[in-house]
Design an enzyme around this catalytic site. Structure first.
Site, PDB file in Angstrom:
ATOM      1  N   ASN A 150       0.792  -1.177  -0.045  1.00  0.00           N
ATOM      2  CA  ASN A 150      -0.062   0.072   0.042  1.00  0.00           C
ATOM      3  C   ASN A 150       0.781   1.374  -0.168  1.00  0.00           C
ATOM      4  O   ASN A 150       0.368   2.482  -0.642  1.00  0.00           O
ATOM      5  CB  ASN A 150      -0.917   0.028   1.220  1.00  0.00           C
ATOM      6  CG  ASN A 150      -0.360  -0.096   2.558  1.00  0.00           C
ATOM      7  OD1 ASN A 150       0.694  -0.459   2.763  1.00  0.00           O
ATOM      8  ND2 ASN A 150      -1.160   0.786   3.376  1.00  0.00           N
ATOM      9  N   GLY A 231       2.343 -11.175  10.207  1.00  0.00           N
ATOM     10  CA  GLY A 231       3.383 -10.676  11.244  1.00  0.00           C
ATOM     11  C   GLY A 231       3.485 -11.615  12.389  1.00  0.00           C
ATOM     12  O   GLY A 231       4.698 -12.126  12.766  1.00  0.00           O
ATOM     13  N   GLU A 248       4.885  -4.024  12.172  1.00  0.00           N
ATOM     14  CA  GLU A 248       3.672  -2.967  12.169  1.00  0.00           C
ATOM     15  C   GLU A 248       2.582  -3.644  11.376  1.00  0.00           C
ATOM     16  O   GLU A 248       2.812  -4.012  10.205  1.00  0.00           O
ATOM     17  CB  GLU A 248       4.388  -1.675  11.560  1.00  0.00           C
ATOM     18  CG  GLU A 248       5.298  -0.905  12.377  1.00  0.00           C
ATOM     19  CD  GLU A 248       4.575  -0.581  13.761  1.00  0.00           C
ATOM     20  OE1 GLU A 248       3.314  -0.138  13.936  1.00  0.00           O
ATOM     21  OE2 GLU A 248       5.307  -0.048  14.857  1.00  0.00           O
ATOM     22  N   CYS A 282      -3.030   1.607   6.793  1.00  0.00           N
ATOM     23  CA  CYS A 282      -3.386   0.909   8.357  1.00  0.00           C
ATOM     24  C   CYS A 282      -3.906   1.890   9.050  1.00  0.00           C
ATOM     25  O   CYS A 282      -4.293   1.679  10.220  1.00  0.00           O
ATOM     26  CB  CYS A 282      -2.022   0.887   8.740  1.00  0.00           C
ATOM     27  SG  CYS A 282      -0.747   1.768   8.520  1.00  0.00           S
ATOM     28  N   GLU A 381     -10.068  -5.818  10.391  1.00  0.00           N
ATOM     29  CA  GLU A 381      -9.679  -4.927   9.285  1.00  0.00           C
ATOM     30  C   GLU A 381     -10.248  -5.545   7.969  1.00  0.00           C
ATOM     31  O   GLU A 381      -9.881  -6.666   7.609  1.00  0.00           O
ATOM     32  CB  GLU A 381      -8.068  -4.650   9.632  1.00  0.00           C
ATOM     33  CG  GLU A 381      -7.618  -3.959   8.579  1.00  0.00           C
ATOM     34  CD  GLU A 381      -5.798  -3.695   8.219  1.00  0.00           C
ATOM     35  OE1 GLU A 381      -5.421  -4.955   8.148  1.00  0.00           O
ATOM     36  OE2 GLU A 381      -5.424  -2.853   8.512  1.00  0.00           O
ATOM     37  N   GLU A 460       8.934   2.796  14.947  1.00  0.00           N
ATOM     38  CA  GLU A 460       9.650   2.905  13.690  1.00  0.00           C
ATOM     39  C   GLU A 460       9.806   4.730  13.666  1.00  0.00           C
ATOM     40  O   GLU A 460       8.933   5.234  14.325  1.00  0.00           O
ATOM     41  CB  GLU A 460       8.860   2.476  12.403  1.00  0.00           C
ATOM     42  CG  GLU A 460       8.696   1.190  12.641  1.00  0.00           C
ATOM     43  CD  GLU A 460       8.594   0.670  10.771  1.00  0.00           C
ATOM     44  OE1 GLU A 460       7.347   0.355  10.471  1.00  0.00           O
ATOM     45  OE2 GLU A 460       9.509   0.393  10.249  1.00  0.00           O
TER      46      GLU A 460
HETATM   47  P1  NAD Z   1       0.614  -9.001   3.877  1.00  0.00           P
HETATM   48  O1  NAD Z   1       0.808  -9.498   5.375  1.00  0.00           O
HETATM   49  O2  NAD Z   1      -0.341  -9.765   2.936  1.00  0.00           O
HETATM   50  O3  NAD Z   1       1.978  -8.851   3.167  1.00  0.00           O
HETATM   51  C1  NAD Z   1       3.140  -8.146   3.478  1.00  0.00           C
HETATM   52  C2  NAD Z   1       4.452  -8.726   3.132  1.00  0.00           C
HETATM   53  O4  NAD Z   1       4.818  -9.907   3.852  1.00  0.00           O
HETATM   54  C3  NAD Z   1       4.343  -8.920   1.711  1.00  0.00           C
HETATM   55  O5  NAD Z   1       5.631  -8.473   1.225  1.00  0.00           O
HETATM   56  C4  NAD Z   1       4.304 -10.389   1.719  1.00  0.00           C
HETATM   57  O6  NAD Z   1       4.854 -11.046   0.357  1.00  0.00           O
HETATM   58  C5  NAD Z   1       4.960 -10.969   2.915  1.00  0.00           C
HETATM   59  N1  NAD Z   1       4.705 -12.282   3.590  1.00  0.00           N
HETATM   60  C6  NAD Z   1       3.530 -12.817   3.334  1.00  0.00           C
HETATM   61  N2  NAD Z   1       3.530 -14.100   3.888  1.00  0.00           N
HETATM   62  C7  NAD Z   1       4.944 -14.089   4.566  1.00  0.00           C
HETATM   63  C8  NAD Z   1       5.639 -15.172   5.178  1.00  0.00           C
HETATM   64  N3  NAD Z   1       4.934 -16.279   5.450  1.00  0.00           N
HETATM   65  N4  NAD Z   1       7.039 -14.779   5.557  1.00  0.00           N
HETATM   66  C9  NAD Z   1       7.449 -13.745   5.121  1.00  0.00           C
HETATM   67  N5  NAD Z   1       6.886 -12.739   4.671  1.00  0.00           N
HETATM   68  C10 NAD Z   1       5.524 -13.025   4.165  1.00  0.00           C
HETATM   69  O7  NAD Z   1       0.122  -7.592   4.015  1.00  0.00           O
HETATM   70  P2  NAD Z   1      -0.242  -6.458   2.699  1.00  0.00           P
HETATM   71  O8  NAD Z   1      -1.505  -7.244   2.182  1.00  0.00           O
HETATM   72  O9  NAD Z   1       0.765  -6.442   1.718  1.00  0.00           O
HETATM   73  O10 NAD Z   1      -0.674  -5.295   3.377  1.00  0.00           O
HETATM   74  C11 NAD Z   1      -1.707  -4.872   3.905  1.00  0.00           C
HETATM   75  C12 NAD Z   1      -1.689  -4.937   5.642  1.00  0.00           C
HETATM   76  O11 NAD Z   1      -0.406  -4.187   5.790  1.00  0.00           O
HETATM   77  C13 NAD Z   1      -3.025  -4.507   6.125  1.00  0.00           C
HETATM   78  O12 NAD Z   1      -2.942  -5.237   7.103  1.00  0.00           O
HETATM   79  C14 NAD Z   1      -2.222  -3.046   6.528  1.00  0.00           C
HETATM   80  O13 NAD Z   1      -2.827  -2.497   8.146  1.00  0.00           O
HETATM   81  C15 NAD Z   1      -0.948  -3.179   7.123  1.00  0.00           C
HETATM   82  N6  NAD Z   1       0.029  -2.071   6.987  1.00  0.00           N
HETATM   83  C16 NAD Z   1       0.369  -1.688   8.357  1.00  0.00           C
HETATM   84  C17 NAD Z   1       1.131  -0.511   8.319  1.00  0.00           C
HETATM   85  C18 NAD Z   1       1.712  -0.051   9.467  1.00  0.00           C
HETATM   86  O14 NAD Z   1       2.478   0.677   9.744  1.00  0.00           O
HETATM   87  N7  NAD Z   1       0.884  -0.429  10.863  1.00  0.00           N
HETATM   88  C19 NAD Z   1       1.547   0.270   7.347  1.00  0.00           C
HETATM   89  C20 NAD Z   1       0.861  -0.219   5.925  1.00  0.00           C
HETATM   90  C21 NAD Z   1       0.168  -1.455   5.821  1.00  0.00           C
END
Ligand code: NAD
Length: 479
Positions: A150, A231, A248, A282, A381, A460
């Site tokens: 995002n 996470g 995060e 987020c 969410e 962060e």
């Molecule tokens: P996601 O968890 O699907 O993917 C995030 C990253 O993790 C990607 O690069 C993905 O390839 C990787 N990933 C997925 N499975 C993994 C694993 N098992 N091991 C290692 N890496 C893995 O999230 P998304 O759909 O890309 O992003 C949306 C989410 O991000 C929402 O929940 C949003 O709230 C959150 N977000 C949080 C913040 C913050 O600062 N708190 C900022 C931006 C987005």
């Protein structure tokens, strides 16, 4: 189309591994490019290059680091229009949002370039006569960064810049949904004069490249931004071998509107927080908690303005709300529209897929009313342009609802009362609190992060980033 489509390992672009495609969510007839997915061998090569570079980089002169980071920052700011267009094309945010993101990424590098020249340490008298104690900070080592789609440039920047500033080596694994934006950032970093191996990037999905990176014994720390489920999986893998972890994650942020609020401002902030960036932030306000006394006028103004939002192709300068990132996310959003209805909330506005001249994932921003805070709609969410109003009897009720969530990233309040604002600042269970502002939108020189399920580990950004990217050493000296 960006020219580099591989991985950046040991100062070289490596073009191997199965190909995957990045698409334009505004127009499926406009593919962005093909990218190689990393296998275990790419990940290990990147880790080994980073380990090899770490001894020199961790002791590199401060001015070397400062000027490299400054150069990366200047390049991002100078190319904000061009790269902002790429971000808008690949992620679907509007052109203005894309430009703003790239410029902000540049500001992160410039900020940390300056931070390099402000090293700190402590000289402390010992409790033992004749001894002195020195407390210093050293880089952690090789840090893996796993980032979401995002904010494909900004999130990577707010991790890479402090990591390099404090003397770490970095391996970025960007989202498989936005590899072109990440490659553009990597290309700028590659031309900055950084020694080979200090920065690396591997493309690919989470189960492959991401998991391999988190499991690699050569990775000392993992900084992750993404969903809670991912996470958790990353924390399990990394902490199993005692690697440092920073997470995060998602949220379910509330914007409280009290009876004494400036209603025009409240509506602007609510629309901005709920729908800008297509609700894919987020920090988005998905729960709008309105004091009963102003509920009807708020709703009337909100609907009148929000129903006029122009949804369309991200590159159309008239567009205010771009498409959803992909079909999977669109289907998830539409599923939550059904869930909200089935739970008894009223769909007061939007919520349907929209047809536009190009085939993209367009959705009319949705507002539910008549919901309750215990509905799945208000607890999980969604990550789309969907908000729900909740009626509060008074301030105390509004605060209790705002805090009744397993998340805690941001919380906002709209009020003219100084004492209510002060009380909310103290009692909102969120990492960031906004007064008379949207829940989304933060600065780069102060800490960012959440509470409860939204975050894990040190904050962060700003100087607080040193908590994660450095490790303390305590030296005792018998002088
Ligand atoms: P996601 O968890 O699907 O993917 C995030 C990253 O993790 C990607 O690069 C993905 O390839 C990787 N990933 C997925 N499975 C993994 C694993 N098992 N091991 C290692 N890496 C893995 O999230 P998304 O759909 O890309 O992003 C949306 C989410 O991000 C929402 O929940 C949003 O709230 C959150 N977000 C949080 C913040 C913050 O600062 N708190 C900022 C931006 C987005």
């Amino acid at each position: 189309m960006v020219s580099e489509t591989g991985h950046y390992i040991g100062g070289q672009w490596v073009h191997s591994g199965p190909l995957f495609q990045s698409e334009n969510p505004s127009d499926s007839a406009d593919p962005i490019g093909h990218f190689h997915a990393a296998g275990a061998e790419h990940v290990e090569a990147a880790v080994s290059a980073a380990r090899g570079a770490f001894p020199d980089w961790s002791h590199s002169p401060l001015e070397t680091r400062q000027s490299i980071l400054d150069e990366i920052g200047a390049a991002l700011c100078a190319r904000a229009d061009e790269l902002g267009l790429l971000v808008a094309r690949e992620e679907g945010k509007t052109l203005a949002e894309g430009r703003g993101e790239v410029f902000r990424a540049g500001q992160f590098f410039r900020y940390y370039a300056a931070e390099v020249l402000r090293p700190t340490g402590e000289l402390v008298p010992s409790v033992r006569p004749g001894l002195q104690v020195e407390v210093t900070r050293e880089p952690v080592g090789v840090v893996a960064m796993i980032t979401p789609w995002n904010f494909p440039v900004a999130v990577a920047a707010w991790k890479i810049a402090p990591a390099l500033a404090y003397g770490n080596c970095v391996i970025l694994k960007p989202s498989e949904k936005t590899p072109a934006a990440a490659c553009a950032l990597a290309e700028i970093i590659a031309h900055s004069g950084l020694p080979e191996g200090v920065f690396g990037m591997v493309n690919g999905d989470g189960a492959g490249a991401g998991q391999a990176l988190c499991a690699s014994p050569g990775v000392d720390a993992v900084s992750f931004t993404g969903s809670v489920a991912t996470g958790r999986a990353i924390a399990r893998t990394a902490t199993e071998r005692m690697a440092k972890v920073q997470l995060e994650m998602g949220s379910k942020n509330a914007l409280v509107v009290l009876g004494d609020a400036d209603l025009d401002l409240a509506v602007q902030c609510a629309i901005n927080g709920a729908y800008f960036g297509t609700g894919q932030k987020c920090t988005a306000s998905s729960r709008l908690i309105i004091e009963r006394a102003v509920y009807e006028p708020f709703l009337e103004k909100f609907m009148a303005e929000a129903s006029q939002l122009r949804v369309g192709h991200a590159l159309d300068p008239e567009t205010q709300i771009g498409p959803v990132i992909d079909l999977q996310q669109l289907e998830k959003n539409l599923e939550y529209i059904d869930i909200g209805r089935a739970e008894g909330a009223t769909l007061a506005m939007g919520g349907e897929r929209l047809e536009r001249p190009t085939s993209g994932y367009f959705m009319q921003p949705a507002l539910f009313t008549g919901g309750t805070n215990d509905m799945r709609l208000n607890r999980e969410e969604v990550f789309g342009p969907i908000a729900c109003t909740l009626v509060a009897d008074d301030y105390e009720h509004a605060l209790a609802m705002a805090n009744d969530t397993e998340f805690g990233l941001t919380a906002g309040i709209m009020t003219r009362s100084l004492s209510r604002a002060a009380h909310f600042k103290r009692h909102a269970e969120a990492g960031c609190v906004m007064v008379n502002l949207p829940t989304a939108g933060t600065d780069y020189h102060v800490p960012f992060g959440g509470r409860k399920q939204s975050s894990f580990g040190p904050r962060e950004q700003g100087q607080y980033a040193s908590e994660f990217y450095t490790i303390c050493k305590t030296a005792y000296v018998n002088a």
